[in-house]
Design a protein around this motif. Structure first.
Motif, PDB file in Angstrom:
ATOM      1  N   HIS A  79       0.849  -1.180   0.000  1.00 54.20           N
ATOM      2  CA  HIS A  79       0.000   0.000   0.000  1.00 54.20           C
ATOM      3  C   HIS A  79       0.889   1.235   0.000  1.00 54.20           C
ATOM      4  O   HIS A  79       1.420   1.618   1.028  1.00 54.20           O
ATOM      5  N   THR A 112      -4.620   3.073  -3.441  1.00 55.02           N
ATOM      6  CA  THR A 112      -5.961   3.073  -2.864  1.00 55.02           C
ATOM      7  C   THR A 112      -6.520   1.657  -2.930  1.00 55.02           C
ATOM      8  O   THR A 112      -7.385   1.378  -3.745  1.00 55.02           O
ATOM      9  N   GLU A 136     -16.103   5.050  -3.558  1.00 55.72           N
ATOM     10  CA  GLU A 136     -14.771   4.485  -3.672  1.00 55.72           C
ATOM     11  C   GLU A 136     -14.124   4.918  -4.996  1.00 55.72           C
ATOM     12  O   GLU A 136     -12.972   5.336  -5.030  1.00 55.72           O
ATOM     13  N   PHE A 187     -13.073   8.599  -4.856  1.00 51.55           N
ATOM     14  CA  PHE A 187     -11.858   8.765  -4.073  1.00 51.55           C
ATOM     15  C   PHE A 187     -10.644   8.310  -4.884  1.00 51.55           C
ATOM     16  O   PHE A 187      -9.621   8.996  -4.948  1.00 51.55           O
ATOM     17  N   GLN A 188     -10.755   7.156  -5.513  1.00 53.84           N
ATOM     18  CA  GLN A 188      -9.649   6.616  -6.296  1.00 53.84           C
ATOM     19  C   GLN A 188      -9.276   7.545  -7.438  1.00 53.84           C
ATOM     20  O   GLN A 188      -8.106   7.851  -7.663  1.00 53.84           O
ATOM     21  N   SER A 221      -7.451  10.689  -6.181  1.00 57.07           N
ATOM     22  CA  SER A 221      -6.102  10.388  -5.679  1.00 57.07           C
ATOM     23  C   SER A 221      -5.152  10.067  -6.815  1.00 57.07           C
ATOM     24  O   SER A 221      -4.003  10.495  -6.815  1.00 57.07           O
ATOM     25  N   ALA A 278     -10.480  12.726  -0.217  1.00 57.56           N
ATOM     26  CA  ALA A 278      -9.475  12.651  -1.269  1.00 57.56           C
ATOM     27  C   ALA A 278      -8.639  13.917  -1.289  1.00 57.56           C
ATOM     28  O   ALA A 278      -7.437  13.895  -1.531  1.00 57.56           O
ATOM     29  N   PHE A 336      -6.769   8.623   3.347  1.00 59.50           N
ATOM     30  CA  PHE A 336      -7.277   7.328   2.927  1.00 59.50           C
ATOM     31  C   PHE A 336      -7.936   6.587   4.087  1.00 59.50           C
ATOM     32  O   PHE A 336      -9.043   6.067   3.962  1.00 59.50           O
ATOM     33  N   ASP A 337      -7.260   6.565   5.229  1.00 63.77           N
ATOM     34  CA  ASP A 337      -7.805   5.829   6.375  1.00 63.77           C
ATOM     35  C   ASP A 337      -9.160   6.399   6.804  1.00 63.77           C
ATOM     36  O   ASP A 337     -10.080   5.654   7.124  1.00 63.77           O
TER      37      ASP A 337
END
Ligand code: ADP
Ligand code: ZN
Length: 790
Positions: free
Chosen positions: A262, A396, A630, A633-634, A637, A667, A672-673
């Protein structure tokens, strides 16, 4: 150019009367969800699973090719009705001398067939490229060698009158070509000497030389060699060293395991993949690297081929011949590193030691036709079967993978939290489009702050990437007066307007003297195209194009920045080859701004890019899908990762109509967490992955009533299975799919949620038997672990 011998076909004429002591089971690509038994004439024995045979099939005994999937089936076991009443039919031809798929891949095929509820024959068909089955790129070539002994050379030369003939003999003698093993390619030899075919023919008639034919495989090189290579070895930083120590330990253990790597974009993950591959190669093992198709650029391939010599590539940009050559290279052991897209997971490597799945969260790893497998999950299974290690890399990681890291003992995780060489993370700026549209009296795709920054970027001779996740010019063709939108006549979706350029601009004068946009409306699902009527057919008002598309972005750029060199990158504007060329031009500074769709978000490395604009961060959010957050966000990023990949500072502009949306907020701060924690709450509350498993039964037919009835019947059957087997599952539907009509087919779906894979598997095992028995009249697709619900 590579040369390989290929297998020839050998058939038996007396197969009918032949003695048969063995029975094999055969799977066909096109047949129902079943395998069939055949007797094998002794002359063909032994046959192994993974070899193809030709057999008479069906009532008319049509010759059909299938894969042998089991050998030495005992006679009692043979199953189909036809085979019990009549004598078994016999295999009429053996197609492959050696299995196309070895034992490990055969086992993988059985697993995929069972897990993804897909006929074994279809799985096998997908595992071997069509180009390989067709023998693409195979050609017969003439080879030549001396038919006389060494001591007879001088005497023969003395007897020959023709000068060219003597030259041929001398050439062959000098190269010691005295037997077929050494044979030289005739064409090349004649060209080298500068003589025609006649001389060789005469020599052959005199039995001085022999000309033999060989089947060879040829293709253009599949690995680009025209780019600057990155060969100097970087010194790993602290985080990378720790991660490598972890991976070395895992690989050293020599057993199955998965490591999630990661690491933020630019944290040096690829460098670690390369080191890990070096480790397994040292142990005499091989490796597969999976990348999303769009990340398989020449740039990436080059990075690996600069470090590994015995490398093969597998992606959709290859010609059939190239694909076949690459596959044979892998099969023969000439390549020990394979880099490719999803289906490269089936590469026939032996001694597999490592599988890397880069960008493991990518939805493109899921195949959307049968077998509907996820390349990442198949990678994990294959690693398990081969007792190999698997590295999943991502900035991610998807929520399923993260939850596996906590729940399964063979999963471990290492983090690379910082960019290499302590590059700063780019600065993120949120632009509220609503506010700007208001201030600017109308919506422009490039808001004033972004335009301002772009101007500065261009002035400094730096570069920019602008991303708009939608092709075409507008996403609706819309009548402002009666709100009518143009719909596809085959599908339940709105048409997208695509503008065409022609001499004199892109506005066209109609017969009535009006100026209109010139172009066509297109359905992105069935690709149907239609001209846009000048007037709305319902009320007669003029049409408007609304919404956003990459073409409109290009137009706006041309207006606002006439001096900038802009290129648009999306699947409309270019073929694969052009894409590579544009990327090259961009990396060498001949293009200032790249504008395009998500193709641009992945794995590209351009140090001079300091400005990145996401024109609309909301496009994914409007999709009626539980992964919408999701994906958003991806997207943000990863696009952001394109900015400031050097010491120059990067700025990312995120334009949105939903500035307070949590996925966008997280984002923006790179949290991320925080995002995962928030998102998991929703998923848990709704029994969605990664907590529960999901499966979809998608049914389609042109006749709605028939579809409706079939859907209800299947639902009933599912309910009965759930009840009798006491399964834990929630079943919904049949209900219209989100796109309720596609290519003239109505679509309905049944959605099943189950708390674990095993209840889901048991349910489908029973349903499969049932469907095999009733042979449903509507088309049914089963999607296990679907990636979306469209
Ligand atoms: P990622 O795959 O995480 O995006 P890469 O491995 O592509 O990251 O690394 C990004 C860039 O940094 C590459 O050009 C790579 O050669 C370089 N790089 C990787 N590791 C180091 C390091 N330890 N020191 C200097 N440069 C590095
Ligand atoms: Zn359509």
């Amino acid at each position: 150019m590579s040369i390989y011998r290929t297998d020839s076909l050998f058939a038996s004429e007396e197969a009918e009367e032949a003695v048969c002591n063995h029975i094999i089971r055969v799977a066909f690509e096109s047949a129902a969800d079943a395998e069939f038994d055949y007797a094998v004439p002794d002359q063909f024995w032994p046959i192994q699973p993974g070899q193809r045979v030709e057999v008479p099939f069906g009532r008319k005994d049509k010759p059909q090719v299938g894969f042998c999937v089991e050998t030495d089936v005992s006679q009692k076991e043979t199953n189909t009705e036809q085979q019990r009443t009549f004598r078994l039919k016999t295999v009429s031809k053996l197609i492959d001398k050696e299995p196309l798929l070895g034992a490990e891949l055969m086992e993988l095929a059985w697993w995929i067939s069972s897990y993804y509820v897909c006929p074994l024959g279809q799985v096998l068909a997908a595992m071997v490229p069509r180009a390989v089955k067709k023998g693409a790129g195979a050609r017969t070539e003439k080879y030549v060698y001396l038919a006389i002994d060494k001591q007879d050379i001088d005497e023969t030369l003395g007897q020959l009158r023709g000068k060219k003939q003597r030259q041929i003999i001398e050439h062959l003698a000098q190269k010691q070509v005295f037997d077929p093993e050494m044979a030289l390619e005739l064409q090349g030899l004649l060209a080298a000497i500068g003589c025609g075919k006649e001389s060789a023919k005469k020599l052959a008639q005199k039995q001085v030389i022999k000309i033999a034919e060989k089947t060879v495989l040829k293709s253009l090189p599949a690995i680009p060699s025209d780019m600057s290579t990155e060969t100097e070895k970087v010194v790993l930083n602290e985080d990378q060293r720790k991660a490598l120590t972890h991976i070395r330990e895992k690989i050293g253990a020599g057993k199955f395991g998965v490591t999630l790597l990661h690491g933020v974009t630019d944290s040096g993950k690829t460098e670690l993949y390369i080191r890990a591959i070096e480790l397994v190669l040292q142990k005499g093992k091989s490796a597969i690297v999976l990348l999303p198709e769009i990340a398989l650029t020449a740039q990436t391939v080059q990075r690996f081929s600069a470090r590994f010599k015995k490398i093969a590539v597998m992606h959709s940009g290859l010609t059939a011949a190239q694909r076949n050559v690459q596959w044979q290279k892998i099969k023969s052991g000439e390549a020990d590193v394979v880099i490719g897209a999803r289906s490269a997971i089936f590469a026939p490597l032996r001694q597999l030691g490592l599988i890397v799945v880069d960008e493991e969260h990518e939805p493109s790893y899921k195949q959307d036709t049968a077998p509907r497998y996820n390349g990442r999950d198949v990678a994990i299974k294959r690693a398990q079967l081969a007792s190999a290690h698997c590295i999943l890399g991502s900035a991610t990681p998807c929520l399923e993978t993260l939850s596996n890291c906590h729940g399964r003992e063979y999963f471990s995780v290492v983090r690379l939290p910082k960019r290499v060489m302590n590059l700063p993370m780019p600065e993120m700026k949120l632009i509220d489009l609503q506010q700007h549209a208001f201030a600017q009296k109308g919506l422009s795709l490039i808001s004033e702050p972004l335009a301002e920054h772009l101007r500065e970027t261009l002035a400094k001779k730096e570069q920019a990437i602008l991303l708009l996740n939608r092709r075409g010019y507008s996403n609706f063709v819309f009548c402002p007066s009666c709100k009518h939108t143009l719909q596809c006549r085959n599908c339940d979706v709105t048409l997208t307007f695509h503008k065409l350029k022609f001499r004199g601009g892109d506005r066209m004068r109609t017969v009535t003297g009006k100026h209109i946009d010139y172009g066509y409306a297109m359905c992105h699902y069935c690709l149907a195209q239609t001209l846009v009527p000048e007037k709305c057919p319902l009320c007669g008002a003029g049409f408007a194009m609304i919404g956003l598309g990459s073409q409109r972005l290009e137009e706006e750029l041309a207006k606002k920045f006439p001096q900038a060199r802009v290129s648009r990158v999306d699947s409309d504007s270019m073929a694969n080859r052009d894409y590579y060329r544009v990327l090259k031009d961009f990396s060498e500074g001949r293009i200032d701004v790249l504008a395009g769709t998500q193709m641009l978000a992945k794995g590209l490395h351009f140090p001079n890019v300091t400005c990145v604009g996401i024109i609309s961060a909301d496009t994914c959010l409007y999709l009626p899908d539980f992964r919408a957050n999701e994906r958003t966000f991806q997207l943000i990023s990863h696009v952001a990762g394109r900015a400031g990949r050097s010491t120059k500072k990067g700025t990312v502009f995120v334009q949105t109509f939903l500035p307070n949306q949590p996925a966008i907020q997280f984002a923006l701060t790179g949290d991320f967490d925080g995002f995962v924690k928030e998102e998991l709450k929703h998923r848990k509350a709704c029994n969605l992955p990664p907590f529960w498993r999901l499966a979809v039964v998608l049914m389609r037919d042109r006749n709605f009533d028939k579809l409706d009835a079939a859907g209800k019947a299947i639902r009933q059957k599912i309910d009965r299975i759930v009840e009798t087997d006491r399964l834990d599952a929630v079943v919904r539907g049949p209900m219209p799919a989100v796109i309720s009509r596609l290519q003239r087919f109505h679509r309905m779906q049944i959605i099943i949620q189950a708390p674990g894979a095993s209840s889901m598997q048991r349910l489908f095992a029973s349903l499969r038997v049932h469907l095999g028995r009733i042979r449903p009249t509507v088309k049914i697709a089963i999607d296990i672990d679907p990636i979306n619900l469209l």
